[in-house]
Design a protein around this motif. Structure first.
Motif, PDB file in Angstrom:
ATOM      1  N   PHE A 165       0.835  -1.209   0.000  1.00 46.39           N
ATOM      2  CA  PHE A 165       0.000   0.000   0.000  1.00 46.39           C
ATOM      3  C   PHE A 165       0.869   1.257   0.000  1.00 46.39           C
ATOM      4  N   TRP A 166       2.127   1.103   0.428  1.00 46.67           N
ATOM      5  CA  TRP A 166       3.050   2.241   0.408  1.00 46.67           C
ATOM      6  C   TRP A 166       3.322   2.730  -1.006  1.00 46.67           C
ATOM      7  N   HIS A 167       3.104   1.888  -2.016  1.00 48.35           N
ATOM      8  CA  HIS A 167       3.272   2.340  -3.403  1.00 48.35           C
ATOM      9  C   HIS A 167       2.315   3.479  -3.723  1.00 48.35           C
ATOM     10  N   LEU A 168       1.146   3.477  -3.080  1.00 50.18           N
ATOM     11  CA  LEU A 168       0.177   4.552  -3.255  1.00 50.18           C
ATOM     12  C   LEU A 168       0.338   5.622  -2.179  1.00 50.18           C
ATOM     13  N   LEU A 169       0.666   5.179  -0.962  1.00 50.36           N
ATOM     14  CA  LEU A 169       0.723   6.114   0.152  1.00 50.36           C
ATOM     15  C   LEU A 169       1.881   7.095   0.026  1.00 50.36           C
ATOM     16  N   ASN A 170       3.041   6.627  -0.436  1.00 48.50           N
ATOM     17  CA  ASN A 170       4.200   7.512  -0.573  1.00 48.50           C
ATOM     18  C   ASN A 170       3.927   8.705  -1.489  1.00 48.50           C
ATOM     19  N   MET A 216      18.988  -6.593 -16.819  1.00 50.09           N
ATOM     20  CA  MET A 216      18.948  -5.963 -15.504  1.00 50.09           C
ATOM     21  C   MET A 216      18.267  -4.598 -15.534  1.00 50.09           C
ATOM     22  N   PRO A 217      18.716  -3.641 -16.353  1.00 46.31           N
ATOM     23  CA  PRO A 217      17.995  -2.362 -16.409  1.00 46.31           C
ATOM     24  C   PRO A 217      16.594  -2.494 -17.009  1.00 46.31           C
ATOM     25  N   VAL A 218      16.411  -3.470 -17.926  1.00 48.81           N
ATOM     26  CA  VAL A 218      15.071  -3.690 -18.481  1.00 48.81           C
ATOM     27  C   VAL A 218      14.122  -4.147 -17.374  1.00 48.81           C
ATOM     28  N   THR A 219      14.567  -5.088 -16.562  1.00 48.61           N
ATOM     29  CA  THR A 219      13.730  -5.584 -15.468  1.00 48.61           C
ATOM     30  C   THR A 219      13.426  -4.483 -14.467  1.00 48.61           C
ATOM     31  N   ALA A 220      14.424  -3.643 -14.171  1.00 51.03           N
ATOM     32  CA  ALA A 220      14.207  -2.524 -13.250  1.00 51.03           C
ATOM     33  C   ALA A 220      13.144  -1.576 -13.787  1.00 51.03           C
ATOM     34  N   THR A 221      13.177  -1.315 -15.091  1.00 57.09           N
ATOM     35  CA  THR A 221      12.199  -0.412 -15.698  1.00 57.09           C
ATOM     36  C   THR A 221      10.808  -1.033 -15.708  1.00 57.09           C
ATOM     37  N   VAL A 222      10.723  -2.316 -16.033  1.00 49.20           N
ATOM     38  CA  VAL A 222       9.429  -3.004 -16.026  1.00 49.20           C
ATOM     39  C   VAL A 222       8.850  -3.027 -14.614  1.00 49.20           C
ATOM     40  N   THR A 223       9.696  -3.263 -13.627  1.00 46.24           N
ATOM     41  CA  THR A 223       9.232  -3.282 -12.237  1.00 46.24           C
ATOM     42  C   THR A 223       8.627  -1.943 -11.845  1.00 46.24           C
ATOM     43  N   GLU A 224       9.320  -0.851 -12.182  1.00 44.59           N
ATOM     44  CA  GLU A 224       8.813   0.474 -11.830  1.00 44.59           C
ATOM     45  C   GLU A 224       7.553   0.816 -12.615  1.00 44.59           C
ATOM     46  N   THR A 225       7.439   0.281 -13.820  1.00 42.39           N
ATOM     47  CA  THR A 225       6.224   0.496 -14.602  1.00 42.39           C
ATOM     48  C   THR A 225       5.035  -0.172 -13.918  1.00 42.39           C
ATOM     49  N   LEU A 226       5.221  -1.412 -13.488  1.00 44.54           N
ATOM     50  CA  LEU A 226       4.148  -2.117 -12.791  1.00 44.54           C
ATOM     51  C   LEU A 226       3.802  -1.425 -11.473  1.00 44.54           C
ATOM     52  N   ALA A 227       4.823  -0.926 -10.777  1.00 42.62           N
ATOM     53  CA  ALA A 227       4.589  -0.230  -9.507  1.00 42.62           C
ATOM     54  C   ALA A 227       3.844   1.081  -9.713  1.00 42.62           C
ATOM     55  N   SER A 228       4.010   1.684 -10.875  1.00 40.35           N
ATOM     56  CA  SER A 228       3.391   2.983 -11.148  1.00 40.35           C
ATOM     57  C   SER A 228       1.959   2.882 -11.658  1.00 40.35           C
ATOM     58  N   LEU A 229       1.564   1.720 -12.160  1.00 43.91           N
ATOM     59  CA  LEU A 229       0.227   1.591 -12.736  1.00 43.91           C
ATOM     60  C   LEU A 229      -0.888   1.983 -11.762  1.00 43.91           C
ATOM     61  N   PRO A 230      -0.861   1.531 -10.495  1.00 45.08           N
ATOM     62  CA  PRO A 230      -1.925   1.957  -9.578  1.00 45.08           C
ATOM     63  C   PRO A 230      -1.957   3.472  -9.366  1.00 45.08           C
ATOM     64  N   THR A 231      -0.779   4.096  -9.316  1.00 43.15           N
ATOM     65  CA  THR A 231      -0.755   5.547  -9.112  1.00 43.15           C
ATOM     66  C   THR A 231      -1.323   6.278 -10.326  1.00 43.15           C
ATOM     67  N   PHE A 232      -1.101   5.733 -11.517  1.00 45.19           N
ATOM     68  CA  PHE A 232      -1.674   6.354 -12.702  1.00 45.19           C
ATOM     69  C   PHE A 232      -3.200   6.268 -12.681  1.00 45.19           C
ATOM     70  N   LEU A 233      -3.732   5.176 -12.161  1.00 42.65           N
ATOM     71  CA  LEU A 233      -5.188   5.071 -12.025  1.00 42.65           C
ATOM     72  C   LEU A 233      -5.719   6.083 -11.018  1.00 42.65           C
ATOM     73  N   VAL A 234      -4.924   6.347  -9.977  1.00 40.48           N
ATOM     74  CA  VAL A 234      -5.330   7.321  -8.963  1.00 40.48           C
ATOM     75  C   VAL A 234      -5.492   8.708  -9.585  1.00 40.48           C
ATOM     76  N   ILE A 235      -4.703   9.007 -10.593  1.00 35.94           N
ATOM     77  CA  ILE A 235      -4.800  10.311 -11.267  1.00 35.94           C
ATOM     78  C   ILE A 235      -6.236  10.566 -11.714  1.00 35.94           C
ATOM     79  N   PHE A 236      -6.846   9.574 -12.320  1.00 37.00           N
ATOM     80  CA  PHE A 236      -8.199   9.757 -12.853  1.00 37.00           C
ATOM     81  C   PHE A 236      -9.247   9.764 -11.737  1.00 37.00           C
TER      82      PHE A 236
END
Length: 265
Positions: free
Chosen positions: A41-46, A113-133
């Motif tokens: 939940f910290w992914h959204l709370l932060n 390695m950097p590809v996985t890091a970017t994909v991870t952050e993309t997945l982590a950001s998806l809920p926050t992008f939904l919060v925008i709307f």
């Protein structure tokens, strides 16, 4: 020269491992904050707490919200889009040095390695992008057709972030203090990219080209346009397209030049 040393076979080898990249990204996301009371939940709370702090200081106390009708939504889009690039780049910078044991033990495309890091952050950001709307609707904004373009903006930003992560990953193998320097660079970008204030309201028109040349500002501004509507300078679209293509190409080829070095350092 080994076949996989050439760009074509190397890319095919990388794409062939996409299932593994996705698996590692999802596993990493699940393991984050696992020892905290609120977990993921910290992914959204932060970012939500960041918005509250910036709104309190810059919106209520300093009153720099001039020229912005919906300052909360303005901040929400700006911070979430900005932090997507920030986290992908910083995590990409750590991706090689934090997995050096695996890299020395197993032969695979190091770009994973950097590809996985970017994909991870993309997945982590998806809920926050939904919060925008959600914030848009809660603050009285009407749904716009341009909302459908927001995912396209994020896709282009993903390309940019991927290139930035590769550049940061190799740079860190040369200068390990890169991971300490990047947060300061992004703090400067935070204030220089119109993330928490309207650049148009404060910056002189004589210096508008400085913002157009700043890819972070362009991504933030275009994302805001898709959510909040208004006018959009077409030069911003050209800027993000050029930056994304250039950063990805440079990042990929520059990263690959040191492919064998990563296992030795």
């Amino acid at each position: 020269m080994h076949e996989t040393d050439r760009p074509g076979p190397y890319l095919k080898d990388l794409i062939r491992r996409r299932s593994y990249i996705r698996y590692v990204a999802v596993s990493e996301l699940r393991n984050r904050q696992i020892d905290t009371a609120l977990g993921n939940f910290w992914h959204l709370l932060n970012p939500a707490l960041s918005i509250a702090v910036y709104y309190l200081i810059f919106g209520l106390l300093l009153g720099i919200d001039r020229g912005v009708d919906n300052f909360i939504l303005f901040l929400t889009v700006g911070i979430f889009v900005f932090q997507y690039t920030q986290r992908a780049t910083i995590d990409g910078a750590k991706s090689i040095i934090s997995n050096i044991g695996l890299i020395k033990a197993v032969k695979f495309p190091r770009a994973m390695m950097p590809v996985t890091a970017t994909v991870t952050e993309t997945l982590a950001s998806l809920p926050t992008f939904l919060v925008i709307f959600v914030v848009a609707l809660l603050t009285g904004e009407s749904a716009l057709l341009s909302w459908l373009l927001f995912p396209l903006v994020i896709m282009v930003q993903f390309v940019f972030n991927l290139g930035a992560a590769m550049i940061a990953a190799r740079l860190t193998t040369h200068i390990q203090d890169t991971t300490q320097i990047l947060p300061f660079i992004f703090r400067l970008l935070l204030y220089g990219s119109g993330v928490i204030f309207s650049a148009e309201a404060y910056a002189s028109s004589d210096y508008s080209w400085v913002f157009t040349a700043n890819p972070v500002y362009c991504f933030v501004t275009i994302a805001r346009w898709t959510v909040m509507g208004g006018n959009l300078d077409p030069s911003l679209l050209i800027s993000v397209a050029a930056w994304s293509a250039a950063i990805l190409l440079f990042g990929f080829f520059w990263f690959r030049q040191a492919e064998e070095r990563y296992a030795r350092d």
